[in-house]
Design an enzyme around this catalytic site. Structure first.
Site, short mmCIF file in Angstrom:
data_model
loop_
_atom_site.label_atom_id
_atom_site.label_comp_id
_atom_site.label_asym_id
_atom_site.label_seq_id
_atom_site.Cartn_x
_atom_site.Cartn_y
_atom_site.Cartn_z
N THR A 1 0.69 -1.26 -0.06
CA THR A 1 -0.02 -0.06 0.04
C THR A 1 0.72 1.36 0.09
O THR A 1 1.98 1.42 0.14
CB THR A 1 -1.01 0.16 1.19
OG1 THR A 1 0.02 0.08 2.35
CG2 THR A 1 -1.70 -1.15 1.57
N CYS A 2 0.20 2.31 -0.42
CA CYS A 2 0.87 3.59 -0.34
C CYS A 2 1.09 4.14 1.07
O CYS A 2 0.50 5.50 1.45
CB CYS A 2 -0.10 4.61 -1.07
SG CYS A 2 0.18 4.39 -2.82
N ASP A 3 1.31 3.40 2.10
CA ASP A 3 1.26 3.88 3.43
C ASP A 3 2.74 3.50 4.03
O ASP A 3 3.39 2.49 3.90
CB ASP A 3 0.43 2.99 4.24
CG ASP A 3 0.13 3.36 5.74
OD1 ASP A 3 -1.02 3.67 5.97
OD2 ASP A 3 1.08 3.40 6.56
N ASN B 1 -6.67 1.15 0.74
CA ASN B 1 -5.89 1.39 -0.61
C ASN B 1 -6.68 0.74 -1.63
O ASN B 1 -6.05 0.48 -2.82
CB ASN B 1 -4.66 0.86 -0.49
CG ASN B 1 -3.64 2.19 -0.14
OD1 ASN B 1 -2.58 2.36 -0.64
ND2 ASN B 1 -3.89 2.84 1.11
#
Lengths: 400, 400
Positions: free
Chosen positions: B343-345, B386
């Site tokens: 994810t973009c985390d 996401n």
């Protein structure tokens, strides 16, 4: 409003938002419908207002809503109607945007971690804009999405952010130059540079780092005959939690000054990826008090809610985000509490260090509303941690 | 098996389990069906084997499977068939057990944080055994589940646990005495004491603390004319991660010795609540490598998987649980990696401190299997963080 001043030093000054816009239609819904708790209620009127406010404040920037912040279909549909673009993290988010009527050319595939077949699928669906930050990912884009625009994410200082990114994303400017030059060799359109100043960024001057880095990448590429055209300012604009944050104008000024300083008259195309800023203040999360106990060690009261870290409040990890609270006993005398969630998990404690002060009369069955909870909540719920169901979202429209 | 010895000091000695029981039927399924990744595959034969092994090792204890560890209906159904009892955390878990044929009298409502209406519902469904640790919760049980058996959870030292509970649950023995005496006054059956030594407990002597505390509560209650009858030993028995853990016999010896020491001939009824120990080693989580990159700061390779903290690997938070890994390139030379999710985390990084060594040849499209991943994974996945879908579970039966 529950008194937080004792612990946070916050005054109740709204940071660029009218309290009435945020809360009234939602309270009306909650009072009339009395939905089962916990639940999230989003006011689409606030989403529109935030989008338009940003549109006015940054008229030259293409606004790509970060879908991950709140992928509720009604929210995405509303933003399609307003002409927004979209920053997506996965094939699932692309499907969602397309299903809500977004044109594929409004979609930016912003995740630097992509399976090659997901890139191919996005390309087949018409997506032509991709983020990257590594040679391996770039090779995948060149093969699976030939000719597409790419922008390279650079790693920047996240000081001032409540949830900094660490080292997972982005590369140094020198690497970005190499990747973007390589992109052109691979037949891609080397479009520009992105960065992220860190979510819930509290320093309006924080964009300086990224814009400076972007300029260095522009210069490095130009020296090798590759003319970049775009700077993606990322996310980071705040929602209104217990911390006092500067008004939007301060952020815009910080960004504009950095652009003037580093790009002067050669101003690039701009993208911006707000998520939290658009939907955060649009949502209220209603929870019910399950239990109020006196801690065994004499360390005051524990208030257990039916919402916790695993069914919506993921961002309370490390107490990064401290939501403003409103209770059904507001006005009664308050005292400090530890706030915890409902599961049999020792880590399902929301706030222990940041000591909220809640009414001493609070008891099981009362309600606690978490304000500005529209971002990074419902879609983060677990499917069934401890047998609790995921957080549902209801949409209202304060203008309707 | 991927070489972990360089970083963990682990030898590959099984801790009371045969590797073949764990992995073969699952590998057969994965090789033949090639399901989309990520996915969890659980072997019901291992679940049976673990349950029976514990049944033999602790013949006098009532085994309450902690449903939260893995609420896959097939797993619960299998355990119903074996005559297990169940430790549940919520109305949802009660529904699940009843739906799979469990008798209500085999259900223990083990969450000390309960809405009064959920207690009433459980009571209406026939549940007659409840945990408590506070006066407020006890009052709720007395009102909504009159006459039921209650046990009080005491807070004990969790040293040696990979995921200690902190201060959220349990009370000191003196408080437990007060609550249990009060329980009888309220018309409840003051049944006994529970404690939890901490999940994935690596010290077989750790149960001494809780059994000692239980004895003190028994004595305190007896002095006021309330004769308790039951000690609930909680969970804590380990699964097989990268750490070497003692064999089950060592835990049983630790428990038996503490019971002899503190209860002598007056041995109470016993309950035990294994979750991880029953299902952990029964599951393999298959993931695909999304990307392998060289970190920008020269700090070696990053391997990004399609599984991360938010779609199944919640227990990698703080790197508490370090799964054993198996890759499709095992046998090739290895080197250190950082392992991260898709994810973009920025927090979706699995292992950074605990440096795994994976094949240098690893690349996008290869598989990485996380072994002994049957507990606390699938049901912890987010609904759509996401835009990634929750982790599916498949069941196989190695005996069928």
């Amino acid at each position: 409003m529950t008194d937080l001043s004792a612990t946070t030093g916050v005054t109740d000054r709204p940071s660029g938002t009218a309290e009435s816009v945020e809360s009234d239609p939602i309270r009306r819904f909650l009072d009339r419908q009395r939905p089962e708790t916990p639940c999230l209620v989003v006011d689409l009127a606030t989403v529109r207002q935030r989008y338009r406010q940003l549109r006015t404040a940054l008229p030259d920037a293409r606004i790509c809503y970060a879908v991950k912040a709140n992928p509720t279909p009604e929210v995405v549909g509303e933003l399609v109607g307003l002409g927004a673009s979209f920053d997506v993290a996965s094939p699932g988010e692309i499907e969602l945007c397309l299903a809500k009527g977004a044109a594929p050319e409004t979609i930016s595939y912003g995740n630097t971690i992509k399976k090659r077949r997901d890139v191919a699928r996005a390309h087949a669906q018409g997506v032509r804009l991709f983020a990257t930050d590594s040679a391996a990912d770039l090779a995948g884009i060149a093969e699976a999405a030939p000719g597409s625009k790419v922008f390279c994410r650079v790693l920047v200082d996240n000081t001032g952010s409540r949830t900094p990114f660490g080292r997972k994303f982005g590369c140094p400017p020198e690497t970005a130059v190499r990747l973007l030059v390589r992109a052109r060799e691979l037949g891609l359109d080397a479009y520009g540079v992105s960065f992220h100043s860190g979510s819930q960024q509290q320093d309006p001057a924080a964009w300086e780092h990224g814009i400076n880095a972007a300029r260095r990448v522009f210069e490095g590429c130009a020296a090798q005959g590759v003319e970049l055209r775009m700077v993606n300012l990322g996310g980071g604009l705040p929602a209104r939690y217990t911390d006092s944050t500067p008004p939007l104008e301060d952020y815009v000024r910080g960004i504009e000054e950095a652009l003037d300083r580093h790009f002067g008259d050669g101003r690039p195309e701009l993208l911006v990826e707000p998520g939290r800023h658009v939907v955060g203040d649009a949502g209220v999360l209603r929870s019910e008090v399950v239990l109020v106990t006196d801690a065994c060690d004499g360390d005051g009261r524990w208030v257990y809610l039916d919402i916790g870290r695993y069914n919506g409040l993921a961002e309370t990890e490390g107490e990064a985000i401290t939501y403003r609270l409103r209770t059904s006993r507001d006005g009664d005398p308050v005292g400090p509490v530890v706030l915890a969630g409902p599961t049999c998990d020792g880590d399902d404690v929301l706030y222990q260090r940041h000591r909220y002060r809640l009414p001493l009369t609070l008891r099981g069955g009362d309600t606690v509303d978490l304000l500005s909870a529209g971002a990074y909540t419902a879609s983060y719920s677990s499917v069934g941690f401890n047998g609790f169901t995921p957080l549902p979202t209801y949409c209202v429209d304060g203008d309707a």
